[in-house]
Design a protein around this motif. Structure first.
Motif, mmCIF file in Angstrom:
data_model
loop_
_atom_site.group_PDB
_atom_site.id
_atom_site.type_symbol
_atom_site.label_atom_id
_atom_site.label_comp_id
_atom_site.label_asym_id
_atom_site.label_seq_id
_atom_site.Cartn_x
_atom_site.Cartn_y
_atom_site.Cartn_z
ATOM 1 N N VAL A 1 9.984 -11.579 0.611
ATOM 2 C CA VAL A 1 11.422 -11.763 0.432
ATOM 3 C C VAL A 1 12.137 -10.782 1.360
ATOM 4 N N GLY A 2 13.164 -11.269 2.010
ATOM 5 C CA GLY A 2 13.873 -10.471 3.011
ATOM 6 C C GLY A 2 13.349 -10.737 4.400
ATOM 7 N N GLY A 3 12.227 -11.435 4.476
ATOM 8 C CA GLY A 3 11.637 -11.800 5.760
ATOM 9 C C GLY A 3 11.142 -13.236 5.753
ATOM 10 N N ILE A 4 11.623 -14.032 4.797
ATOM 11 C CA ILE A 4 11.174 -15.420 4.701
ATOM 12 C C ILE A 4 11.852 -16.243 5.793
ATOM 13 N N SER A 5 11.047 -16.744 6.680
ATOM 14 C CA SER A 5 11.534 -17.613 7.746
ATOM 15 C C SER A 5 11.417 -19.059 7.298
ATOM 16 N N PRO A 6 12.339 -19.914 7.728
ATOM 17 C CA PRO A 6 12.169 -21.335 7.422
ATOM 18 C C PRO A 6 11.059 -21.961 8.267
ATOM 19 N N VAL A 7 10.673 -21.283 9.332
ATOM 20 C CA VAL A 7 9.681 -21.786 10.283
ATOM 21 C C VAL A 7 8.316 -21.169 9.995
ATOM 22 N N GLY A 8 7.270 -21.978 10.070
ATOM 23 C CA GLY A 8 5.907 -21.462 9.951
ATOM 24 C C GLY A 8 5.489 -21.098 8.545
ATOM 25 N N GLN A 9 6.108 -21.712 7.552
ATOM 26 C CA GLN A 9 5.736 -21.415 6.169
ATOM 27 C C GLN A 9 4.357 -21.982 5.845
ATOM 28 N N LYS A 10 3.645 -21.325 4.933
ATOM 29 C CA LYS A 10 2.322 -21.783 4.502
ATOM 30 C C LYS A 10 2.374 -23.197 3.948
ATOM 31 N N THR A 11 3.372 -23.461 3.120
ATOM 32 C CA THR A 11 3.560 -24.772 2.517
ATOM 33 C C THR A 11 4.856 -25.349 3.060
ATOM 34 N N ARG A 12 4.753 -26.448 3.790
ATOM 35 C CA ARG A 12 5.964 -27.061 4.349
ATOM 36 C C ARG A 12 6.738 -27.753 3.226
ATOM 37 N N LEU A 13 7.993 -27.372 3.076
ATOM 38 C CA LEU A 13 8.839 -27.900 2.006
ATOM 39 C C LEU A 13 10.030 -28.650 2.581
ATOM 40 N N ASP A 14 10.569 -29.555 1.784
ATOM 41 C CA ASP A 14 11.782 -30.275 2.154
ATOM 42 C C ASP A 14 12.869 -29.231 2.419
ATOM 43 N N THR A 15 13.497 -29.296 3.590
ATOM 44 C CA THR A 15 14.416 -28.249 4.036
ATOM 45 C C THR A 15 15.766 -28.822 4.432
ATOM 46 N N VAL A 16 16.830 -28.151 3.967
ATOM 47 C CA VAL A 16 18.200 -28.555 4.283
ATOM 48 C C VAL A 16 18.936 -27.350 4.863
ATOM 49 N N LEU A 17 19.526 -27.553 6.032
ATOM 50 C CA LEU A 17 20.344 -26.541 6.696
ATOM 51 C C LEU A 17 21.807 -26.865 6.434
ATOM 52 N N ASP A 18 22.579 -25.869 6.008
ATOM 53 C CA ASP A 18 23.991 -26.101 5.740
ATOM 54 C C ASP A 18 24.704 -26.538 7.013
ATOM 55 N N ASP A 19 25.624 -27.484 6.857
ATOM 56 C CA ASP A 19 26.309 -28.049 8.021
ATOM 57 C C ASP A 19 27.252 -27.074 8.713
ATOM 58 N N ALA A 20 27.486 -25.904 8.157
ATOM 59 C CA ALA A 20 28.277 -24.876 8.854
ATOM 60 C C ALA A 20 27.591 -24.450 10.142
ATOM 61 N N ALA A 21 26.290 -24.693 10.256
ATOM 62 C CA ALA A 21 25.545 -24.355 11.465
ATOM 63 C C ALA A 21 26.055 -25.136 12.678
ATOM 64 N N ARG A 22 26.705 -26.274 12.432
ATOM 65 C CA ARG A 22 27.249 -27.086 13.537
ATOM 66 C C ARG A 22 28.297 -26.332 14.344
ATOM 67 N N GLU A 23 28.898 -25.321 13.743
ATOM 68 C CA GLU A 23 29.952 -24.550 14.406
ATOM 69 C C GLU A 23 29.425 -23.727 15.584
ATOM 70 N N PHE A 24 28.109 -23.554 15.659
ATOM 71 C CA PHE A 24 27.538 -22.616 16.621
ATOM 72 C C PHE A 24 26.501 -23.267 17.525
ATOM 73 N N GLU A 25 26.468 -22.799 18.756
ATOM 74 C CA GLU A 25 25.452 -23.257 19.706
ATOM 75 C C GLU A 25 24.080 -22.756 19.264
ATOM 76 N N THR A 26 24.040 -21.498 18.788
ATOM 77 C CA THR A 26 22.800 -20.927 18.263
ATOM 78 C C THR A 26 23.098 -20.197 16.960
ATOM 79 N N ILE A 27 22.065 -20.108 16.121
ATOM 80 C CA ILE A 27 22.161 -19.359 14.867
ATOM 81 C C ILE A 27 20.957 -18.427 14.785
ATOM 82 N N PHE A 28 21.014 -17.508 13.832
ATOM 83 C CA PHE A 28 19.937 -16.549 13.610
ATOM 84 C C PHE A 28 19.308 -16.821 12.247
#
Length: 166
Positions: free
Chosen positions: A108-135
Motif C-alpha cells: 500500500v502506498g506503492g500499488i501500481s495499476p500496471v503489472g499487478q499479480k492478479t489482473r483485475l477489472d480497472t476503471v480510470l476516472d475520466d478526469a484523466a482526459r484533462e491531461f496529456e500525461t498523468i502520474f
C-alpha cells in the motif's frame, strides 16, 4: 549490489517491466519517500512538483462481483457506488489492505495499476482526459511513472468513466 534500472533510468519494478514488454512509453520519476508519510499521493505531487490533479491513486475495491481497481486523482475521492456500477456490481467497499497487497503484489502506498499479480477489472476516472500525461505509482513508495492516459488503459486493459465523488 546496485538495484536494477530501466532503460529510462527508473528502478525496475513489475510495472516498468510490463510497460517495457508492451512497448508503452513512460517516464520514471523517483523521489525520497518520507517513512512517516501516509498520504502517499499528496507526497508524490509535492515531491515531484506536480499539480495533484495529475497524480492518480490506485484503489482496490471488493464488490459482490469480485475485486476491481479504481484510479482517481489524489485531489478527488473515489465514488464507490459509481465504481461498483462500472464493475457490474451493486456495491463496493475498499478492499482490505492485506488483500490489496497480496493480489497486486505491491505494498500500500506503492500499488501500481500496471503489472499487478492478479489482473483485475480497472476503471480510470475520466478526469484523466484533462491531461496529456498523468502520474501513477510505479510499484513502490517514492516512485511514480508518467504516461498518457490512453497508454495506461492499454497497459491494464481498462476503461475510462467518471468514478470520482462530486
Amino acid at each position: 549490489m546496485a538495484k536494477k534500472k530501466t532503460a529510462q533510468g527508473g528502478p525496475t519494478t513489475a510495472a516498468t517491466q510490463a510497460l517495457v514488454k508492451s512497448g508503452i512509453r513512460f517516464v520514471p520519476h523517483a523521489y525520497q519517500h518520507d517513512a512517516a508519510s501516509t498520504d502517499f499521493g499528496a507526497e508524490a505531487a509535492r515531491e515531484l512538483g506536480v499539480d495533484p490533479a495529475r497524480v492518480f491513486k490506485t484503489l482496490m475495491v471488493e464488490t459482490d462481483a469480485g475485486l476491481g481497481i479504481g484510479i482517481v486523482s489524489v485531489r478527488d475521492q473515489l465514488d464507490l457506488k459509481a465504481l461498483a456500477g462500472e464493475l457490474g456490481a451493486k456495491k463496493a467497499a475498499m478492499a482490505d489492505r492485506a488483500v490489496a497487497e497480496r493480489k497486486s503484489g505491491y505494498v500500500v502506498g506503492g500499488i501500481s495499476p500496471v503489472g499487478q499479480k492478479t489482473r483485475l477489472d480497472t476503471v480510470l476516472d475520466d478526469a484523466a482526459r484533462e491531461f496529456e500525461t498523468i502520474f501513477v505509482s510505479g510499484g513502490r513508495r517514492g516512485f511514480d511513472i508518467e504516461l498518457a492516459p490512453a497508454d495506461l488503459l492499454a497497459a491494464v486493459g481498462g476503461r475510462m468513466a467518471r468514478i470520482r465523488r462530486s
